[in-house]
Write a protein that holds these residues in place. Sequence first.
Motif: not given
Length: 324
Positions: A196, A219-220, A192-194, A238-240, A222, A177
């Motif tokens: 889970l 947050p976003r 707004h960060q990705r 998922l780069q989250s 995913v 990450h």
Amino acid sequence: MHDPVEVRHLRYFLAVAEAGNFSRAADRLGISQPSVSQQIRDLETALRVRLFQRRGKRVLLSPAGLIFREHARMVLRQLEKCFQELGSEPGQLRGVLHLGVVPVLNVALMPDLLGMFAAEHPAINLMVEEISSTEIETALEEGRMDAGLGFVTRHSPNLRYELLCTDEFALIVAENHSWAKRRIIAFSELDHQRLLQLPDSFVMRRMIDEICRKHQVRPRVVAEINAIETLLRSLGPLQSGALMPKVTLRGRQNLKLRAIPLLGKKLRLEIGLLRLRDSPTNTRISQQLIRVDVDCDCDVLRHGQFVEGFANQPAQAHDRAASQ
């Protein structure tokens, strides 16, 4: 009056019932197939009923066999418990303790806790069930569970919430990450960060949502994943990130994840032992102390007493134990 039935008859009968075949049963028992067949014939003669219906090479339980199976299992269970009690020390605590634990704490804390408990109370059979904090509270109120290891929500007036330690939410990320090398992150940066997330049926998810509202962070999301292990293993692909207590990573070093501290308000959560409030407790067990070196970055009881009176469960558990 029926002829005597011996223990070996019960074991051979159950082996055939489970295998559905005399040859397979003989293999499992480590004896010859003719010997098994003879023992079953002797048993049927003694009981004066047919226990099996032969269908080619397969054997099925007859109506009488279905009834006898339940009694045979019960007799062998009781006999095994008798042997255990005879082999235990006088005055040793015995019985069954049904414990519920929330998923995020199961891997992190239960292995050490179970090991220490078993060493202190070898004659007590532990039944551990991984369920949500809400389900633990319901099961305790309905008498289906003796104790729970979960979050101190204080939702139910019928339960006693005993604080064991506190932890803090952190940002959990994989080594690949972009923030993996950060030492600390302001909670406001998560906007707004990705991420889970667990579904909102989880108490921990509702805690996280409340923290996000107080920090005015959106947050976003995913993906929502209802299994802790799957969620953690998905962080890299998922780069989250994920908002979880720091203790989540204890026992999961192989996942190569990092817990980055967060700078914000009210990020602490309380971990505790849950029990029925008005149930009397067994004083002898309440004197027993189970100590586990938590070493999970908890702020309270970090290297001290983890559970005091862990076996200090409601009286009905001891009533069950005494009758077993």
